[in-house]
Scaffold this motif. Structure first.
Motif, PDB file in Angstrom:
ATOM      1  N   GLY A 222       7.957  -2.498   0.491  1.00  0.00           N
ATOM      2  CA  GLY A 222       6.523  -2.781   0.514  1.00  0.00           C
ATOM      3  C   GLY A 222       6.019  -3.630  -0.629  1.00  0.00           C
ATOM      4  N   LEU A 223       6.833  -4.517  -1.144  1.00  0.00           N
ATOM      5  CA  LEU A 223       6.405  -5.333  -2.278  1.00  0.00           C
ATOM      6  C   LEU A 223       5.735  -6.638  -1.852  1.00  0.00           C
ATOM      7  N   SER A 224       5.804  -6.980  -0.578  1.00  0.00           N
ATOM      8  CA  SER A 224       5.122  -8.202  -0.132  1.00  0.00           C
ATOM      9  C   SER A 224       3.611  -7.984  -0.211  1.00  0.00           C
ATOM     10  N   ILE A 225       2.877  -9.065  -0.288  1.00  0.00           N
ATOM     11  CA  ILE A 225       1.416  -8.971  -0.403  1.00  0.00           C
ATOM     12  C   ILE A 225       0.830  -8.221   0.797  1.00  0.00           C
ATOM     13  N   GLU A 226       1.303  -8.545   1.988  1.00  0.00           N
ATOM     14  CA  GLU A 226       0.764  -7.902   3.192  1.00  0.00           C
ATOM     15  C   GLU A 226       1.033  -6.397   3.193  1.00  0.00           C
ATOM     16  N   ARG A 227       2.254  -6.004   2.858  1.00  0.00           N
ATOM     17  CA  ARG A 227       2.609  -4.579   2.816  1.00  0.00           C
ATOM     18  C   ARG A 227       1.868  -3.861   1.691  1.00  0.00           C
ATOM     19  N   SER A 228       1.710  -4.534   0.570  1.00  0.00           N
ATOM     20  CA  SER A 228       0.996  -3.944  -0.556  1.00  0.00           C
ATOM     21  C   SER A 228      -0.462  -3.686  -0.193  1.00  0.00           C
ATOM     22  N   LYS A 229      -1.084  -4.646   0.460  1.00  0.00           N
ATOM     23  CA  LYS A 229      -2.475  -4.459   0.897  1.00  0.00           C
ATOM     24  C   LYS A 229      -2.586  -3.337   1.922  1.00  0.00           C
ATOM     25  N   LEU A 230      -1.634  -3.297   2.868  1.00  0.00           N
ATOM     26  CA  LEU A 230      -1.648  -2.255   3.889  1.00  0.00           C
ATOM     27  C   LEU A 230      -1.484  -0.871   3.271  1.00  0.00           C
ATOM     28  N   SER A 231      -0.513  -0.710   2.397  1.00  0.00           N
ATOM     29  CA  SER A 231      -0.294   0.611   1.791  1.00  0.00           C
ATOM     30  C   SER A 231      -1.469   1.019   0.907  1.00  0.00           C
ATOM     31  N   ALA A 232      -2.087   0.058   0.235  1.00  0.00           N
ATOM     32  CA  ALA A 232      -3.263   0.367  -0.583  1.00  0.00           C
ATOM     33  C   ALA A 232      -4.427   0.812   0.304  1.00  0.00           C
ATOM     34  N   THR A 233      -4.615   0.120   1.409  1.00  0.00           N
ATOM     35  CA  THR A 233      -5.688   0.486   2.337  1.00  0.00           C
ATOM     36  C   THR A 233      -5.444   1.874   2.919  1.00  0.00           C
ATOM     37  N   LEU A 234      -4.191   2.185   3.211  1.00  0.00           N
ATOM     38  CA  LEU A 234      -3.861   3.502   3.769  1.00  0.00           C
ATOM     39  C   LEU A 234      -4.161   4.644   2.800  1.00  0.00           C
ATOM     40  N   THR A 235      -4.073   4.390   1.496  1.00  0.00           N
ATOM     41  CA  THR A 235      -4.418   5.456   0.546  1.00  0.00           C
ATOM     42  C   THR A 235      -5.885   5.842   0.680  1.00  0.00           C
ATOM     43  N   TRP A 236      -6.734   4.846   0.906  1.00  0.00           N
ATOM     44  CA  TRP A 236      -8.170   5.113   1.079  1.00  0.00           C
ATOM     45  C   TRP A 236      -8.428   5.757   2.433  1.00  0.00           C
ATOM     46  N   ILE A 237      -7.730   5.283   3.466  1.00  0.00           N
ATOM     47  CA  ILE A 237      -7.898   5.849   4.805  1.00  0.00           C
ATOM     48  C   ILE A 237      -7.463   7.310   4.822  1.00  0.00           C
ATOM     49  N   PHE A 238      -6.516   7.686   3.968  1.00  0.00           N
ATOM     50  CA  PHE A 238      -6.089   9.082   3.866  1.00  0.00           C
ATOM     51  C   PHE A 238      -7.038   9.903   3.004  1.00  0.00           C
TER      52      PHE A 238
ATOM     53  N   ALA B  27      -9.427  13.169   4.173  1.00  0.00           N
ATOM     54  CA  ALA B  27      -8.804  14.413   3.703  1.00  0.00           C
ATOM     55  C   ALA B  27      -9.781  15.198   2.836  1.00  0.00           C
ATOM     56  N   THR B  28     -10.518  14.500   1.994  1.00  0.00           N
ATOM     57  CA  THR B  28     -11.530  15.160   1.164  1.00  0.00           C
ATOM     58  C   THR B  28     -12.624  15.758   2.035  1.00  0.00           C
ATOM     59  N   ALA B  29     -13.102  14.977   3.007  1.00  0.00           N
ATOM     60  CA  ALA B  29     -14.152  15.481   3.903  1.00  0.00           C
ATOM     61  C   ALA B  29     -13.662  16.699   4.680  1.00  0.00           C
ATOM     62  N   ALA B  30     -12.446  16.642   5.196  1.00  0.00           N
ATOM     63  CA  ALA B  30     -11.908  17.772   5.956  1.00  0.00           C
ATOM     64  C   ALA B  30     -11.760  19.011   5.074  1.00  0.00           C
ATOM     65  N   PHE B  31     -11.274  18.832   3.856  1.00  0.00           N
ATOM     66  CA  PHE B  31     -11.107  19.954   2.937  1.00  0.00           C
ATOM     67  C   PHE B  31     -12.450  20.620   2.657  1.00  0.00           C
ATOM     68  N   TRP B  32     -13.468  19.819   2.350  1.00  0.00           N
ATOM     69  CA  TRP B  32     -14.770  20.400   2.004  1.00  0.00           C
ATOM     70  C   TRP B  32     -15.503  20.955   3.216  1.00  0.00           C
ATOM     71  N   LEU B  33     -15.288  20.386   4.375  1.00  0.00           N
ATOM     72  CA  LEU B  33     -15.851  21.003   5.583  1.00  0.00           C
ATOM     73  C   LEU B  33     -15.227  22.381   5.787  1.00  0.00           C
ATOM     74  N   PHE B  34     -13.930  22.478   5.574  1.00  0.00           N
ATOM     75  CA  PHE B  34     -13.249  23.760   5.692  1.00  0.00           C
ATOM     76  C   PHE B  34     -13.805  24.763   4.670  1.00  0.00           C
ATOM     77  N   VAL B  35     -13.965  24.319   3.420  1.00  0.00           N
ATOM     78  CA  VAL B  35     -14.446  25.218   2.363  1.00  0.00           C
ATOM     79  C   VAL B  35     -15.875  25.660   2.612  1.00  0.00           C
ATOM     80  N   LEU B  36     -16.737  24.716   2.978  1.00  0.00           N
ATOM     81  CA  LEU B  36     -18.166  25.043   3.114  1.00  0.00           C
ATOM     82  C   LEU B  36     -18.511  25.733   4.430  1.00  0.00           C
ATOM     83  N   LEU B  37     -17.687  25.574   5.461  1.00  0.00           N
ATOM     84  CA  LEU B  37     -18.020  26.147   6.759  1.00  0.00           C
ATOM     85  C   LEU B  37     -17.263  27.426   7.081  1.00  0.00           C
ATOM     86  N   ARG B  38     -16.443  27.900   6.178  1.00  0.00           N
ATOM     87  CA  ARG B  38     -15.703  29.127   6.510  1.00  0.00           C
ATOM     88  C   ARG B  38     -16.496  30.348   6.199  1.00  0.00           C
TER      89      ARG B  38
END
Length: 130
Positions: free
Chosen positions: A99-115, A119-130
């Motif tokens: 993943g060192l190419s520019i395209e792969r680097s951009k994709l993997s960086a974008t995926l960190t935000w997409i995750f 994940a934060t929203a799901a965690f806090w929905l679980f915490v606040l709605l239980r």
């Protein structure tokens, strides 16, 4: 007689450099690591001291932690954990040479935000709605 300081031109990178997702993700990785260490460490220390100091101190800690400011800080720390972890996995893969190419680097960086954000929203929905 005083000499005048030499006036140097500004570096041209200031006018041509653009923020890209992989650069922002790399900077965010450093910021989240430091933020978790400083803010998380301070809150963990406060929790330990409050627990050791007795019921009144602990109830004060819980009141702040469960209040609006505590929830906002908690959401921020949770996002920092997810973002830092996802970025760490990204860096682990890049350390192997993948993943060192520019395209792969951009994709993997974008995926960190997409995750990290859902994940934060799901965690806090679980915490606040239980």
């Amino acid at each position: 007689m005083a000499t005048r300081p030499q006036v140097r031109p500004l570096s041209p990178h200031l006018s041509i450099w653009r923020w890209r997702v992989h650069a922002i993700t790399s900077i965010t990785h450093r910021i989240t690591g430091n933020g978790m260490a400083i803010v998380g460490g301070a809150l963990f220390t406060w929790w330990l001291v409050a627990a050791a100091s007795g019921p009144d101190a602990y109830m004060t800690f819980l009141a702040v932690a469960r209040g609006p400011i505590g929830v906002i800080v908690g959401i921020g720390l949770t996002w920092a954990i997810f973002q830092h972890a996802a970025s760490g996995v990204r860096h682990l893969g890049m350390d192997t040479g993948a993943g060192l190419s520019i395209e792969r680097s951009k994709l993997s960086a974008t995926l960190t935000w997409i995750f990290s954000i859902p994940a934060t929203a799901a965690f806090w929905l679980f915490v606040l709605l239980r």
